[in-house]
Scaffold this motif. Structure first.
Motif, mmCIF file in Angstrom:
data_model
loop_
_atom_site.group_PDB
_atom_site.id
_atom_site.type_symbol
_atom_site.label_atom_id
_atom_site.label_comp_id
_atom_site.label_asym_id
_atom_site.label_seq_id
_atom_site.Cartn_x
_atom_site.Cartn_y
_atom_site.Cartn_z
ATOM 1 N N GLY A 1 0.861 -1.183 0.000
ATOM 2 C CA GLY A 1 0.000 0.000 0.000
ATOM 3 C C GLY A 1 0.889 1.222 0.000
ATOM 4 N N ILE A 2 0.339 2.339 -0.465
ATOM 5 C CA ILE A 2 1.156 3.548 -0.573
ATOM 6 C C ILE A 2 1.684 3.992 0.794
ATOM 7 C CG2 ILE A 2 -0.917 5.043 -0.596
ATOM 8 C CD1 ILE A 2 2.426 5.666 -2.423
ATOM 9 N N ALA A 3 0.927 3.650 1.888
ATOM 10 C CA ALA A 3 1.372 4.053 3.228
ATOM 11 C C ALA A 3 2.640 3.312 3.663
ATOM 12 C CB ALA A 3 0.256 3.810 4.234
ATOM 13 N N ALA A 4 3.094 2.326 2.849
ATOM 14 C CA ALA A 4 4.302 1.567 3.220
ATOM 15 C C ALA A 4 5.503 2.497 3.402
ATOM 16 C CB ALA A 4 4.602 0.514 2.156
ATOM 17 N N VAL B 1 11.861 -6.717 10.382
ATOM 18 C CA VAL B 1 10.844 -6.352 9.402
ATOM 19 C C VAL B 1 10.532 -7.545 8.497
ATOM 20 C CG1 VAL B 1 10.288 -4.802 7.484
ATOM 21 C CG2 VAL B 1 11.567 -3.936 9.455
ATOM 22 N N VAL B 2 9.233 -7.771 8.282
ATOM 23 C CA VAL B 2 8.765 -8.780 7.320
ATOM 24 C C VAL B 2 7.942 -8.032 6.280
ATOM 25 C CG1 VAL B 2 7.345 -10.840 6.998
ATOM 26 C CG2 VAL B 2 8.689 -10.581 9.082
ATOM 27 N N MET B 3 8.266 -8.231 4.986
ATOM 28 C CA MET B 3 7.513 -7.538 3.931
ATOM 29 C C MET B 3 6.826 -8.557 3.032
ATOM 30 S SD MET B 3 10.362 -4.677 2.885
ATOM 31 C CE MET B 3 9.318 -3.596 1.900
ATOM 32 N N THR B 4 5.612 -8.225 2.584
ATOM 33 C CA THR B 4 4.970 -9.063 1.569
ATOM 34 C C THR B 4 5.561 -8.646 0.217
ATOM 35 O OG1 THR B 4 3.198 -7.485 1.221
ATOM 36 C CG2 THR B 4 2.815 -9.184 2.893
ATOM 37 N N PRO B 5 5.445 -9.516 -0.808
ATOM 38 C CA PRO B 5 5.995 -9.129 -2.120
ATOM 39 C C PRO B 5 5.417 -7.790 -2.594
ATOM 40 C CG PRO B 5 5.412 -11.456 -2.103
ATOM 41 C CD PRO B 5 4.934 -10.898 -0.798
ATOM 42 N N ALA B 6 4.109 -7.550 -2.347
ATOM 43 C CA ALA B 6 3.500 -6.287 -2.807
ATOM 44 C C ALA B 6 4.126 -5.087 -2.112
ATOM 45 C CB ALA B 6 1.999 -6.334 -2.559
ATOM 46 N N ALA B 7 4.523 -5.251 -0.834
ATOM 47 C CA ALA B 7 5.119 -4.127 -0.102
ATOM 48 C C ALA B 7 6.418 -3.671 -0.751
ATOM 49 C CB ALA B 7 5.363 -4.529 1.349
ATOM 50 N N THR B 8 7.158 -4.640 -1.339
ATOM 51 C CA THR B 8 8.462 -4.296 -1.931
ATOM 52 C C THR B 8 8.301 -3.457 -3.208
ATOM 53 O OG1 THR B 8 8.585 -6.329 -3.229
ATOM 54 C CG2 THR B 8 9.519 -6.419 -1.019
ATOM 55 N N GLU B 9 7.049 -3.380 -3.721
ATOM 56 C CA GLU B 9 6.789 -2.518 -4.882
ATOM 57 C C GLU B 9 6.737 -1.048 -4.441
ATOM 58 O OE1 GLU B 9 6.425 -3.673 -8.017
ATOM 59 O OE2 GLU B 9 6.568 -5.781 -7.433
ATOM 60 N N PHE B 10 6.496 -0.820 -3.151
ATOM 61 C CA PHE B 10 6.325 0.556 -2.658
ATOM 62 C C PHE B 10 7.566 1.092 -1.948
ATOM 63 C CE2 PHE B 10 2.064 -1.071 -3.130
ATOM 64 C CZ PHE B 10 1.380 0.005 -3.687
ATOM 65 N N ILE B 11 8.323 0.199 -1.301
ATOM 66 C CA ILE B 11 9.522 0.633 -0.566
ATOM 67 C C ILE B 11 10.532 -0.515 -0.609
ATOM 68 C CG2 ILE B 11 8.476 -0.031 1.684
ATOM 69 C CD1 ILE B 11 10.049 2.369 2.901
ATOM 70 N N THR B 12 11.821 -0.182 -0.691
ATOM 71 C CA THR B 12 12.786 -1.269 -0.875
ATOM 72 C C THR B 12 13.152 -1.927 0.465
ATOM 73 O OG1 THR B 12 14.785 0.024 -0.583
ATOM 74 C CG2 THR B 12 13.843 -0.007 -2.792
ATOM 75 N N PRO B 13 13.369 -3.238 0.436
ATOM 76 C CA PRO B 13 13.824 -3.935 1.646
ATOM 77 C C PRO B 13 15.126 -3.331 2.186
ATOM 78 C CG PRO B 13 13.126 -5.523 -0.010
ATOM 79 C CD PRO B 13 13.101 -4.184 -0.670
ATOM 80 N N LEU B 14 15.960 -2.821 1.254
ATOM 81 C CA LEU B 14 17.247 -2.254 1.679
ATOM 82 C C LEU B 14 17.057 -1.074 2.631
ATOM 83 C CD1 LEU B 14 20.180 -2.918 1.095
ATOM 84 C CD2 LEU B 14 20.162 -1.163 -0.686
#
Ligand code: PMT
Length: 402
Positions: A16-19, A38-51
Motif C-alpha cells: 500500500g502507498i502508506a508503506a 521487518v517482514v515484507m509481503t511481495p507487494a510491499a516491496t513494490e512501494f519501498i525497498t527492503p534495503l
C-alpha cells in the motif's frame, strides 16, 4: 516510549502507498530502544525497498516463507517466537482478509498464525475498500479474535478520494505500541555491568586471576533486563552464557575491561562494577613461555591497573555508579572507605570470608552501604539477590534524578 526499551517488535509491511511511512515507524521504534525485525509481503516491496528497512532496522528483511537462506538464519517459527508484539502497518484489505480467514499462504500470515504474541493492525486502503462489507466483517472477526485494530484515520487519500482509510501516523502507532507494555523500574535506562575476573598474562601460557565465576554480575544483568533496561555486560573469562537481550562484550585484562566500560559511557545511566578486577598486572609479558631456572625464589614485578569504577565515577557524564567491595574483615568500614575514595553512589559490601557466599558460589549475602545507611539483605540465591539489588538501586536512581 521508554516502555519499548529492549522489546522485540516484528513489523509487518503489506502492499500500500502508506508503506513509505513504515520507514519512519521503524526509525521511531529503534530510537525508543526496541529491536525491530521487518517482514515484507511481495507487494510491499513494490512501494519501498527492503534495503531501506534493512538499513533502518539493522537486520536483514524477511521476505519469503520458503527461503532456505533466511530459514538457516532465523526461521519463521523462531521469528514467531522471538516477537513480543507483531505490528502490521500498513495492513492492506487483502492481508486483512487472508488473516481473518486464518490463511498461512505467505510468511506474514504464517507468522500471525504461529505466534503467541499480541498482534496489532494499522489498516490503510481506499475509503470504499475500507467501507466494503467484506472488509468490515473481516475487521470484526479479527477484533473478536483479539487483534488490536489501530485506525484508520479519515482524510484526503493518495488516490484523490476523501474518507476513512489513511494509516495512522508513525508517532501515533509508536505510542500505541509503547502503551501495550508495562512501565518497569528501569524502563528507558541504559545499564553497564562488569562481571567475572580479569586475567593478567605473565607469558603466553600463564596469567594472574581470581576465583570470580561471573555469577553475581550475570544475575544482575538478567535482573536489569527484566526491569526494562538496555544492558551492556562487560565480562571477564567465565563459563556462563550471557542472558538474552544483553549485549555482552568479552574481555580478558583490566585494561580491556576499562576500554569496553568507557565506550559509550556518556549514554550510560547506571554502572555496576561486580567484576573482581586484578589490582596489579605484570610489568612485562614474556614473549615466550618462562622457563624454570635454578633459582629457588622467583620474583614478579607488578604495576597497578587502572581503577575502572573510579574512572567511570570521575567522568563528566557520570552515571549513577555502584561498586562492590569484596572484604574479609571490617567489611562495612572498608566498603565506606571505597564509597568515598572512589566517589561512588553506593557500595555493595560482600563478606567473602563467609563460606558458601561471595566468590564462585550460588548464593550471596550483602550489605548496601551509603554515606548514611547500611542495609543488610539476607542470604539467598544470586538470582533472587540480584532482583532485590536492582529494585533497591532503581529506587535510589529515581530519587537521585528527582
Ligand atoms: O563472580 P562471582 O563468583 O559471582 O562472585 C561475586 C563477587 C564476589 C566477585 C562480587 O560479588 C564482588 O564482590 N565483586 C567485587 C570484587 C572486588 O574485586 O572488589 P574490590 O573490593 O577489589 O573492588 C571494589 C570495586 O572496585 C569493585 O566494584 C570492583 O569491580 C572495582 N574495581 C576494582 C579494581 C579495579 N582496578 N577496578 C575496579 O573497577
Amino acid at each position: 516510549m521508554h516502555r519499548l526499551t529492549n522489546r522485540q517488535i516484528l513489523l509487518g509491511i503489506t502492499g500500500g502507498i502508506a508503506a513509505y511511512k513504515s520507514a519512519e515507524l521503524t526509525r521511531l521504534l529503534k530510537k525508543a530502544g526496541a529491536d525491530v525485525r521487518v517482514v515484507m509481503t511481495p507487494a510491499a516491496t513494490e512501494f519501498i525497498t527492503p534495503l531501506t528497512l534493512q538499513a533502518l532496522s539493522g537486520h536483514p528483511v524477511h521476505l519469503q516463507l520458503l527461503d532456505p537462506e533466511a530459514e538457516a538464519g532465523m526461521g519463521h517459527i523462531e521469528l514467531a517466537r522471538w516477537a513480543d508484539h507483531i505490528l502490521i502497518a500498513p495492513a492492506s484489505a487483502d492481508f486483512i482478509a487472508r488473516c481473518a480467514a486464518g490463511m498461512g499462504n505467505d510468511l506474514l500470515t504464517t507468522l500471525c498464525l504461529a505466534s503467541d504474541a499480541q498482534i496489532s493492525l494499522a489498516p490503510a486502503m481506499n475509503q470504499a475498500m475500507w467501507r466494503d462489507s467484506h472488509t468490515q466483517a473481516n475487521i470484526e472477526a479479527l477484533k473478536s479474535a483479539g487483534f488490536n485494530i489501530w485506525g484508520p484515520d479519515a482524510g484526503e487519500q493518495a488516490c484523490g478520494d476523501t474518507g476513512p482509510g489513511r494509516m495512522l501516523e508513525p508517532t501515533d502507532l509508536a505510542e500505541r505500541l509503547a502503551a501495550e507494555f508495562d512501565y518497569l523500574a528501569l524502563s528507558g535506562k541504559t545499564v553497564f555491568i562488569t562481571a567475572g575476573p580479569t586475567r593478567e598474562p605473565l607469558d603466553p601460557v600463564r596469567f594472574i586471576s581470581n576465583h570470580s565465576s561471573g555469577k553475581m554480575g550475570y544475575a544482575l544483568a538478567q535482573a536489569a533486563v527484566d526491569a526494562g533496561a538496555k544492558v551492556k555486560l562487560i565480562s571477564g573469562p567465565v563459563n556462563l552464557a550471557p542472558p538474552e537481550r544483553v549485549e555482552c562484550v568479552q574481555v580478558e585484562t583490566a585494561e580491556q575491561m576499562l576500554a569496553a566500560s568507557m565506550e559509550g559511557i556518556e549514554t550510560c545511566d547506571l554502572f555496576i562494577g561486580a567484576a573482581a578486577v586484578a589490582d596489579y598486572r605484570p610489568v612485562a609479558i614474556a614473549e615466550h613461555k618462562i622457563k624454570k631456572g635454578n633459582e629457588e625464589i622467583m620474583e614478579l614485578r607488578l604495576v597497578k591497573n587502572p581503577d575502572i569504577i573510579a574512572t567511570v565515577a570521575k567522568h563528566i557524564h557520570r552515571p549513577f555508579t555502584v561498586g562492590f567491595a569484596a572484604e574479609t574483615r571490617d567489611v562495612i568500614h572498608y566498603a565506606r572507605d571505597k564509597l568515598t575514595r572512589k566517589h561512588l553512589d553506593l557500595v555493595i559490601a560482600n563478606d567473602v570470608s563467609v563460606p558458601g557466599i561471595g566468590f564462585n558460589s550460588n548464593e550471596n549475602q550483602v550489605t548496601l552501604v551509603t554515606a548514611e545507611d547500611a542495609i543488610t539483605l539476607p542470604q539467598t540465591s544470586k538470582r533472587l539477590l540480584a532482583k532485590q539489588l536492582i529494585d533497591q538501586i532503581a529506587q535510589q536512581l529515581k530519587t537521585n534524578n528527582e
